[in-house]
Design a protein around this motif. Structure first.
Motif, PDB file in Angstrom:
ATOM      1  N   ALA A 191       0.834  -1.210   0.000  1.00 52.85           N
ATOM      2  CA  ALA A 191       0.000   0.000   0.000  1.00 52.85           C
ATOM      3  C   ALA A 191       0.866   1.256   0.000  1.00 52.85           C
ATOM      4  N   TRP A 192       1.922   1.257   0.801  1.00 55.97           N
ATOM      5  CA  TRP A 192       2.817   2.412   0.840  1.00 55.97           C
ATOM      6  C   TRP A 192       3.504   2.606  -0.505  1.00 55.97           C
ATOM      7  N   MET A 193       3.903   1.512  -1.128  1.00 56.62           N
ATOM      8  CA  MET A 193       4.556   1.600  -2.430  1.00 56.62           C
ATOM      9  C   MET A 193       3.588   2.113  -3.498  1.00 56.62           C
ATOM     10  N   LYS A 194       2.355   1.675  -3.424  1.00 58.82           N
ATOM     11  CA  LYS A 194       1.358   2.160  -4.378  1.00 58.82           C
ATOM     12  C   LYS A 194       1.215   3.663  -4.277  1.00 58.82           C
ATOM     13  N   ASP A 195       1.226   4.174  -3.055  1.00 56.46           N
ATOM     14  CA  ASP A 195       1.144   5.615  -2.848  1.00 56.46           C
ATOM     15  C   ASP A 195       2.367   6.324  -3.427  1.00 56.46           C
ATOM     16  N   ALA A 196       3.499   5.610  -3.489  1.00 55.31           N
ATOM     17  CA  ALA A 196       4.723   6.174  -4.053  1.00 55.31           C
ATOM     18  C   ALA A 196       4.807   5.975  -5.558  1.00 55.31           C
ATOM     19  N   GLY A 197       3.785   5.349  -6.150  1.00 58.86           N
ATOM     20  CA  GLY A 197       3.760   5.143  -7.595  1.00 58.86           C
ATOM     21  C   GLY A 197       4.417   3.863  -8.060  1.00 58.86           C
ATOM     22  N   LEU A 198       4.626   2.929  -7.136  1.00 54.35           N
ATOM     23  CA  LEU A 198       5.290   1.674  -7.478  1.00 54.35           C
ATOM     24  C   LEU A 198       4.372   0.491  -7.195  1.00 54.35           C
ATOM     25  N   THR A 199       4.633  -0.593  -7.895  1.00 50.57           N
ATOM     26  CA  THR A 199       3.833  -1.801  -7.705  1.00 50.57           C
ATOM     27  C   THR A 199       4.749  -3.006  -7.552  1.00 50.57           C
ATOM     28  N   LEU A 200       4.244  -4.073  -6.960  1.00 53.43           N
ATOM     29  CA  LEU A 200       5.041  -5.281  -6.753  1.00 53.43           C
ATOM     30  C   LEU A 200       5.289  -5.957  -8.100  1.00 53.43           C
ATOM     31  N   ILE A 201       6.550  -6.135  -8.460  1.00 53.22           N
ATOM     32  CA  ILE A 201       6.881  -6.765  -9.729  1.00 53.22           C
ATOM     33  C   ILE A 201       7.538  -8.133  -9.549  1.00 53.22           C
ATOM     34  N   GLU A 202       7.999  -8.403  -8.317  1.00 55.62           N
ATOM     35  CA  GLU A 202       8.622  -9.707  -8.068  1.00 55.62           C
ATOM     36  C   GLU A 202       8.617  -9.986  -6.568  1.00 55.62           C
ATOM     37  N   GLU A 203       8.389 -11.246  -6.236  1.00 56.96           N
ATOM     38  CA  GLU A 203       8.482 -11.698  -4.857  1.00 56.96           C
ATOM     39  C   GLU A 203       9.441 -12.881  -4.834  1.00 56.96           C
ATOM     40  N   VAL A 204      10.565 -12.718  -4.154  1.00 61.89           N
ATOM     41  CA  VAL A 204      11.617 -13.732  -4.151  1.00 61.89           C
ATOM     42  C   VAL A 204      11.444 -14.639  -2.940  1.00 61.89           C
ATOM     43  N   ASP A 205      11.406 -15.935  -3.186  1.00 63.16           N
ATOM     44  CA  ASP A 205      11.246 -16.928  -2.121  1.00 63.16           C
ATOM     45  C   ASP A 205      12.632 -17.353  -1.650  1.00 63.16           C
ATOM     46  N   LEU A 206      13.128 -16.675  -0.614  1.00 68.52           N
ATOM     47  CA  LEU A 206      14.477 -16.955  -0.141  1.00 68.52           C
ATOM     48  C   LEU A 206      14.535 -17.221   1.363  1.00 68.52           C
ATOM     49  N   PHE A 207      13.732 -16.500   2.130  1.00 69.49           N
ATOM     50  CA  PHE A 207      13.765 -16.614   3.588  1.00 69.49           C
ATOM     51  C   PHE A 207      12.461 -17.212   4.112  1.00 69.49           C
ATOM     52  N   GLU A 208      12.558 -17.919   5.222  1.00 67.09           N
ATOM     53  CA  GLU A 208      11.354 -18.447   5.867  1.00 67.09           C
ATOM     54  C   GLU A 208      10.672 -17.405   6.739  1.00 67.09           C
ATOM     55  N   ASP A 209      11.457 -16.511   7.335  1.00 63.92           N
ATOM     56  CA  ASP A 209      10.906 -15.566   8.305  1.00 63.92           C
ATOM     57  C   ASP A 209      10.840 -14.124   7.807  1.00 63.92           C
ATOM     58  N   LYS A 210      11.238 -13.912   6.541  1.00 66.89           N
ATOM     59  CA  LYS A 210      11.233 -12.560   5.981  1.00 66.89           C
ATOM     60  C   LYS A 210      10.650 -12.573   4.570  1.00 66.89           C
ATOM     61  N   PHE A 211       9.958 -11.493   4.216  1.00 64.35           N
ATOM     62  CA  PHE A 211       9.538 -11.338   2.819  1.00 64.35           C
ATOM     63  C   PHE A 211      10.612 -10.570   2.052  1.00 64.35           C
ATOM     64  N   PHE A 212      10.692 -10.859   0.765  1.00 65.44           N
ATOM     65  CA  PHE A 212      11.697 -10.284  -0.138  1.00 65.44           C
ATOM     66  C   PHE A 212      10.914  -9.769  -1.334  1.00 65.44           C
ATOM     67  N   LEU A 213      10.664  -8.457  -1.358  1.00 60.97           N
ATOM     68  CA  LEU A 213       9.772  -7.857  -2.336  1.00 60.97           C
ATOM     69  C   LEU A 213      10.516  -6.864  -3.224  1.00 60.97           C
ATOM     70  N   VAL A 214      10.186  -6.882  -4.514  1.00 60.58           N
ATOM     71  CA  VAL A 214      10.792  -5.964  -5.469  1.00 60.58           C
ATOM     72  C   VAL A 214       9.679  -5.130  -6.097  1.00 60.58           C
ATOM     73  N   PHE A 215       9.842  -3.816  -6.054  1.00 63.67           N
ATOM     74  CA  PHE A 215       8.824  -2.897  -6.567  1.00 63.67           C
ATOM     75  C   PHE A 215       9.404  -2.033  -7.682  1.00 63.67           C
ATOM     76  N   GLY A 216       8.549  -1.722  -8.664  1.00 63.90           N
ATOM     77  CA  GLY A 216       8.971  -0.853  -9.758  1.00 63.90           C
ATOM     78  C   GLY A 216       7.761  -0.217 -10.412  1.00 63.90           C
ATOM     79  N   ARG A 217       8.024   0.565 -11.443  1.00 63.56           N
ATOM     80  CA  ARG A 217       6.960   1.192 -12.219  1.00 63.56           C
ATOM     81  C   ARG A 217       6.685   0.311 -13.437  1.00 63.56           C
TER      82      ARG A 217
END
Length: 218
Positions: A191-217
């Protein structure tokens, strides 16, 4: 109340506010304490640094900002990945931490690392052509997260990305269990990224206890 007393009261209020923000964002630790904490061997091993670097698909010549760089645990590998033609901006709000980063970069002959003294609501980067802004275990320490992300997005080039790695709310291994205000969710970040004009373009499955998110235009 005299003018002098009124001024002293105002100063006291300002200092109290600054201390509260500092405590929220840095957890009231000194630079030396953060250095010991961030460079612990067992912590570094769990960061999966090589896999993170590979997941970012960095290229020689890229311009990268390591936001909340700490002691440069990620800054140094990023700097090596982008080569001498690239630029790595290590951003911190504590000059002592930046001094540690600069010292360690010099020892490893990494001349492409530039330290940046950021502000609490703006990384104050010296470029508007950023390829990647990287947040690892940092966003939950920032008080005004939405404003900070919006400010960070303003430094990206049209193809630039913001990467967020942070602990999963309610995960059994998540830290700060006694500080719920420091827990953030993936939905909130999106939601915060959307307000900044960015959207989720990739979600990397690397950690069990953390999310790994990539945002872009898009």
């Amino acid at each position: 109340m005299s003018k002098l007393k009124r001024n002293l009261v105002v100063v006291g209020i300002v200092l109290t506010s600054v201390t509260a923000v500092w405590a929220f964002q840095l957890g009231s630790r000194t630079a030396e304490e953060w250095a010991d904490r961030l460079e612990r061997e067992e912590r570094v091993q769990g960061l999966k640094i090589e896999e993170v670097v590979a997941g970012l698909s960095l290229k020689p010549g890229d311009t990268v900002a390591d936001i909340g760089a700490g002691t440069g645990v990620f800054s140094r590998p990023f700097a090596k990945a982008i080569g001498s033609s690239g630029t790595l901006f290590a951003v911190e709000v504590d000059q002592d931490l930046l001094d540690i980063i600069a010292e360690r970069a010099a020892k490893e002959n990494l001349g492409n690392i530039s330290t940046v003294l950021g502000e609490y609501e703006d990384p104050k980067l010296p470029t508007r052509d950023l390829d990647v802004a990287f947040f690892h275990d940092v966003l939950h320490h920032i008080e005004n997260r939405q404003d900070y992300l919006k400010a960070t997005a303003s430094y990206l080039n049209p193809e630039g990305r913001i990467v967020v790695i942070d602990m999963i709310r309610d995960h059994p291994d998540a830290g700060h269990k006694d500080q719920p205000e420091m827990h953030i969710s993936q939905d909130e970040v999106e939601a915060w990224m959307k307000d900044a004009g960015l959207t989720l373009i990739e979600e990397v499955d690397l950690f069990e206890d953390k999310f790994f998110l990539v945002f872009g235009r898009r």
